[in-house]
Design an enzyme around this catalytic site. Structure first.
Site, PDB file in Angstrom:
ATOM      1  N   ASN A   7      -4.196   1.427   4.229  1.00 17.39           N
ATOM      2  CA  ASN A   7      -3.592   2.631   3.656  1.00 17.39           C
ATOM      3  C   ASN A   7      -3.908   3.786   4.602  1.00 17.39           C
ATOM      4  O   ASN A   7      -4.997   4.330   4.571  1.00 17.39           O
ATOM      5  CB  ASN A   7      -4.174   2.889   2.250  1.00 17.39           C
ATOM      6  N   LYS A   9      -2.735   6.691   4.620  1.00 17.86           N
ATOM      7  CA  LYS A   9      -2.646   8.021   3.999  1.00 17.86           C
ATOM      8  C   LYS A   9      -1.800   8.948   4.899  1.00 17.86           C
ATOM      9  O   LYS A   9      -0.812   8.467   5.454  1.00 17.86           O
ATOM     10  CB  LYS A   9      -4.046   8.544   3.701  1.00 17.86           C
ATOM     11  N   HIS A  94      -2.172   4.965  -6.753  1.00 18.53           N
ATOM     12  CA  HIS A  94      -3.412   5.267  -6.013  1.00 18.53           C
ATOM     13  C   HIS A  94      -4.086   6.488  -6.652  1.00 18.53           C
ATOM     14  O   HIS A  94      -3.403   7.400  -7.120  1.00 18.53           O
ATOM     15  CB  HIS A  94      -3.080   5.543  -4.543  1.00 18.53           C
ATOM     16  N   GLU A  96      -5.376   9.034  -5.442  1.00 15.53           N
ATOM     17  CA  GLU A  96      -4.995  10.321  -4.863  1.00 15.53           C
ATOM     18  C   GLU A  96      -3.651  10.797  -5.402  1.00 15.53           C
ATOM     19  O   GLU A  96      -3.338  11.983  -5.358  1.00 15.53           O
ATOM     20  CB  GLU A  96      -4.999  10.230  -3.315  1.00 15.53           C
ATOM     21  N   GLU A 165     -10.354   0.446  -7.615  1.00 18.43           N
ATOM     22  CA  GLU A 165     -10.755   1.580  -6.782  1.00 18.43           C
ATOM     23  C   GLU A 165     -11.778   2.421  -7.534  1.00 18.43           C
ATOM     24  O   GLU A 165     -11.406   3.250  -8.369  1.00 18.43           O
ATOM     25  CB  GLU A 165      -9.546   2.508  -6.640  1.00 18.43           C
ATOM     26  N   GLY A 171     -13.804   7.109   0.743  1.00 18.92           N
ATOM     27  CA  GLY A 171     -14.044   7.999   1.875  1.00 18.92           C
ATOM     28  C   GLY A 171     -15.492   8.427   2.056  1.00 18.92           C
ATOM     29  O   GLY A 171     -15.782   9.296   2.868  1.00 18.92           O
ATOM     30  N   SER A 202     -14.311   2.572   0.881  1.00 23.07           N
ATOM     31  CA  SER A 202     -15.314   2.552   1.954  1.00 23.07           C
ATOM     32  C   SER A 202     -15.618   1.159   2.498  1.00 23.07           C
ATOM     33  O   SER A 202     -16.755   0.861   2.860  1.00 23.07           O
ATOM     34  CB  SER A 202     -16.598   3.249   1.492  1.00 23.07           C
TER      35      SER A 202
HETATM   36  P1  PGA Z   1     -11.428   4.508   2.103  1.00 28.89           P
HETATM   37  O1  PGA Z   1     -10.122   4.592   1.158  1.00 28.89           O
HETATM   38  O2  PGA Z   1     -11.460   3.115   2.666  1.00 28.89           O
HETATM   39  O3  PGA Z   1     -11.212   5.560   3.156  1.00 28.89           O
HETATM   40  O4  PGA Z   1     -12.610   4.778   1.228  1.00 28.89           O
HETATM   41  C1  PGA Z   1      -9.904   3.575   0.245  1.00 28.89           C
HETATM   42  C2  PGA Z   1      -8.802   3.877  -0.739  1.00 28.89           C
HETATM   43  O5  PGA Z   1      -8.051   4.836  -0.566  1.00 28.89           O
HETATM   44  O6  PGA Z   1      -8.679   3.136  -1.728  1.00 28.89           O
END
Ligand code: PGA
Length: 240
Positions: A7, A9, A94, A96, A165, A171, A202
Site C-alpha cells: 500500500n 499510500k 483502510h 486512513e 489493522e 507507521g 509496521s
Molecule cells: P505501515 O502501514 O506498514 O506503514 O505501518 C500499514 C497499513 O497501512 O496498514
C-alpha cells in the site's frame, strides 16, 4: 495462497520512482522459487496505467474504489474503470479512509461493486480500537465491522481477503504482538471461515517471518513497501 499487499499510500512523488520500485519488485518476485505468495502493488491511481505494463507476475491493486457504479461522482473511480486497467484487487475500508468519514454502509457497497467487476476486495478491519482497548473490545469492534461490511454478500461465492489493522501500530515501526494477532486471526476466521486473513501495521523484512509463523496468511505493507529490497524480504518470509 498467501497475499502480500504493497500500500504505497500517496507515494512516491514521480512516475519514474514508481516505475523503478515496481520493476525491482517484479524482478525480485519473478526470481523467487516458491510461488505460494501472491504479490499485489496498490499505487496511487494515477500510476496505474503505467505500472500495468511493468507488473506481470505481481498484480495491480487500487487503494480504494467507488461505492457507486457510474455517474456524477466527482473525483471517484469505479470498479469497472479499474477493471479496464487490469486492476485485480482493491483495498477497502483502510483506517486512513475510515478516519475521513467512510462508514460501513459505504464499505459494503464498495465491496459489492468490486466483486461485480471481478476485483478482489482486501477489507481492512480494526479501526476504532486503540492500544488501551481490551481484547474483548477489539473483538466486538471487528465483529460489528465484518457483519456490516460483508452484509448480503454470499461469501461462499466471493473472494475476499480480510486485513487486521491495529490502528495504533501503523507507521510506528512497532507492530502488534504476535499473540494478539494470532488470537484476532482465529477470531476473524470463526466469523468468516475459509477467508484469507492478513495483518497490517509496521511489518518489515525483520519481523515478517514471525507473523507468518503465527498463522497470518500475509501482510498489508505501508512504509516498507516503498523499499523494494525490504518488501521482497517480507514476501520471502511469508513464502518459507
Ligand atoms: P505501515 O502501514 O506498514 O506503514 O505501518 C500499514 C497499513 O497501512 O496498514
Amino acid at each position: 495462497m498467501k497475499l502480500i499487499v504493497a500500500n504505497w499510500k500517496m507515494n512516491p512523488d514521480t512516475v519514474e520512482e514508481a516505475r523503478e520500485i515496481a520493476s525491482r519488485i517484479e524482478q525480485g518476485v519473478l526470481g523467487q522459487e516458491r510461488r505460494n505468495v501472491e504479490t499485489v502493488i496498490c499505487p496511487p491511481f494515477v500510476f496505474i496505467p503505467v505500472l500495468r505494463h511493468v507488473l506481470h507476475f505481481a498484480k495491480l491493486g487500487s487503494q480504494d474504489i467507488s461505492a457507486e457504479a457510474r455517474g456524477a461522482y466527482t473525483g471517484q473511480i469505479s470498479a469497472r474503470q479499474l477493471q479496464e486497467f487490469g486492476v485485480k484487487f482493491a483495498i477497502v475500508g483502510h483506517s486512513e479512509r475510515r478516519l475521513l468519514g467512510e462508514d460501513d454502509k459505504q464499505i459494503n457497497r464498495k465491496i459489492k461493486n468490486a466483486l461485480a467487476c471481478s476485483v478482489e476486495p482486501i477489507l481492512c478491519v480494526g479501526y476504532g480500537s486503540n492500544k488501551k482497548s481490551s481484547i474483548a473490545t477489539v473483538k466486538k469492534i471487528i465483529k460489528k465491522q465484518l457483519q456490516a461490511d460483508l452484509k448480503d454478500i454470499d461469501l461462499r461465492k466471493s473472494k475476499v481477503t480480510i486485513t487486521y489493522e491495529p490502528l495504533w501500530v501503523i507507521g510506528t515501526g512497532k507492530p502488534a504482538s504476535l499473540a494478539h494477532c494470532a488470537e484476532i486471526k482465529e477470531f476473524i476466521s470463526e466469523i468468516v471461515p475459509g477467508k484469507r486473513v492478513i495483518y497490517g501495521g509496521s511489518l518489515d523484512g525483520q519481523n515478517a517471518g514471525a507473523y507468518a509463523k503465527a498463522g497470518l496468511e500475509g501482510g498489508l505493507v505501508g512504509g516498507a513497501s516503498l523499499k523494494a529490497d525490504e518488501f521482497l524480504n517480507i514476501i520471502k518470509a511469508f513464502s518459507n
